[in-house]
Design a protein around this motif. Sequence first.
Motif, PDB file in Angstrom:
ATOM      1  N   ARG A   1      10.691  50.688  12.623  1.00  0.00           N
ATOM      2  CA  ARG A   1      10.293  51.081  13.976  1.00  0.00           C
ATOM      3  C   ARG A   1       9.040  51.942  13.984  1.00  0.00           C
ATOM      4  NH1 ARG A   1      16.282  52.538  16.586  1.00  0.00           N
ATOM      5  NH2 ARG A   1      17.159  50.429  16.353  1.00  0.00           N
TER       6      ARG A   1
ATOM      7  N   GLN B   1      18.895  47.382  11.022  1.00  0.00           N
ATOM      8  CA  GLN B   1      17.864  48.043  11.815  1.00  0.00           C
ATOM      9  C   GLN B   1      16.502  47.854  11.167  1.00  0.00           C
ATOM     10  OE1 GLN B   1      18.648  51.982  13.268  1.00  0.00           O
ATOM     11  NE2 GLN B   1      20.869  51.700  13.215  1.00  0.00           N
TER      12      GLN B   1
ATOM     13  N   GLU C   1       7.896  53.449   8.351  1.00  0.00           N
ATOM     14  CA  GLU C   1       8.791  52.347   7.993  1.00  0.00           C
ATOM     15  C   GLU C   1       8.044  51.020   7.961  1.00  0.00           C
ATOM     16  OE1 GLU C   1      12.701  54.516  10.021  1.00  0.00           O
ATOM     17  OE2 GLU C   1      11.754  52.801  10.999  1.00  0.00           O
TER      18      GLU C   1
ATOM     19  N   ASN D   1      16.639  47.624   5.384  1.00  0.00           N
ATOM     20  CA  ASN D   1      16.935  48.147   6.716  1.00  0.00           C
ATOM     21  C   ASN D   1      16.651  49.647   6.742  1.00  0.00           C
ATOM     22  OD1 ASN D   1      19.933  46.102   6.819  1.00  0.00           O
ATOM     23  ND2 ASN D   1      17.838  45.525   7.294  1.00  0.00           N
ATOM     24  N   PHE D   2      16.601  50.212   7.921  1.00  0.00           N
ATOM     25  CA  PHE D   2      16.283  51.627   8.064  1.00  0.00           C
ATOM     26  C   PHE D   2      17.328  52.338   8.911  1.00  0.00           C
ATOM     27  CE2 PHE D   2      12.366  49.440   7.112  1.00  0.00           C
ATOM     28  CZ  PHE D   2      11.747  50.271   6.193  1.00  0.00           C
ATOM     29  N   ASN D   3      17.953  53.336   8.310  1.00  0.00           N
ATOM     30  CA  ASN D   3      18.870  54.249   9.009  1.00  0.00           C
ATOM     31  C   ASN D   3      20.132  53.581   9.532  1.00  0.00           C
ATOM     32  OD1 ASN D   3      16.908  56.434   8.767  1.00  0.00           O
ATOM     33  ND2 ASN D   3      15.763  55.344  10.358  1.00  0.00           N
ATOM     34  N   GLY D   4      20.409  52.372   9.077  1.00  0.00           N
ATOM     35  CA  GLY D   4      21.621  51.679   9.490  1.00  0.00           C
ATOM     36  C   GLY D   4      21.488  50.186   9.263  1.00  0.00           C
TER      37      GLY D   4
END
Length: 254
Positions: A231, A228, A235, A222-225
Motif C-alpha cells: 500500500r 494484503q 512496501e 503480503n504486508f501486515n496480514g
Amino acid sequence: MDLFNNNTAQPKATHQFNEQEQYGLYKSIFNRRDVRGQFLATKIPNDVLSRILYAAHHAPSVGFMQPWNFIVIQCPEVKTKIHQSFTLAHQEAQTMFEASKQEKYKNLKLEGIIESPINICITCDRNRTGKTVIGRTHMKEMDLYSSVCAVQNFWLAARAEGLGVGWVSILHHDTLKATLALPDSVVPIAYLCLGYVSHFQKKPELESANWLPRRPIDELVNFNGWGQEARNESEQALIKALKSNQTFPQSFHP
C-alpha cells in the motif's frame, strides 16, 4: 563477481560476510536439487560426511533442545525394506491424483534408495530435554520444525560438498519406524538419499517435467496480514525490487 552491486547505496553491515562468502552461500541455495536418478556408487569419505552432519547438528532448535538424531543406513537389507515400503506407497499414491496426472506421476523417478551409497534418516525425539521446553510451551510442533531446520542445513552443506540429496516422503510412517526400531517418542522427519551424482539438474525435476511451475515471489509476499498487498511507498518499493531482481537466482547457475 558483481552480483550484489546495483545503483542503490548499500549500508555496510558490521557482521556481513564478504562477497565471496555470500556467493558460496547463495550458490548452494540456488543449486540445491532433490536428486532421484543421478547417483553414483562413489564412496563418500568419512570426513566429508562428518562435516555435513556437523552442519545439520548446528541448526537452530527451540529451547536449544536439539531433538534430532541421524541414522546412517548403508546395510543393503535395510535399504531393501525401505524401498519395498516406498514401492507400495508409490502405487497407492498414484490412484490419489486426478486421472490426467496419474500416468505422468507413474513415470516420475521419485527416489534413489538403492542407488545412493548412503541413506540418512533424520528424526525428532519429542521428549528430549523434558516436558517443558523454552519456546515450545504454546507451540508444541516447534521441535518438529527444529528438526526440519537440521534437514535444510544437511542439504545445503551436502550441495556445497558436491553431494546430491533426495528426500523420500512416499513411505508408510509406521513401517519406517518399525524398520529403524524407533522408540515411540521418536518421529522420522526426513528419509534422505545421499551420494555423489553424475550431474545436477538445471531446474527442480518437477518444474522441468511441467508438474508445477515456480510461483512468482512477488505474488507470495503480503504486508501486515494475509492477502494484503503493498500500500505505501516502502512496501511498493520492496515489490519493485523483487520483480527487478527475478534473475538473481539464475546468476549462480553453472
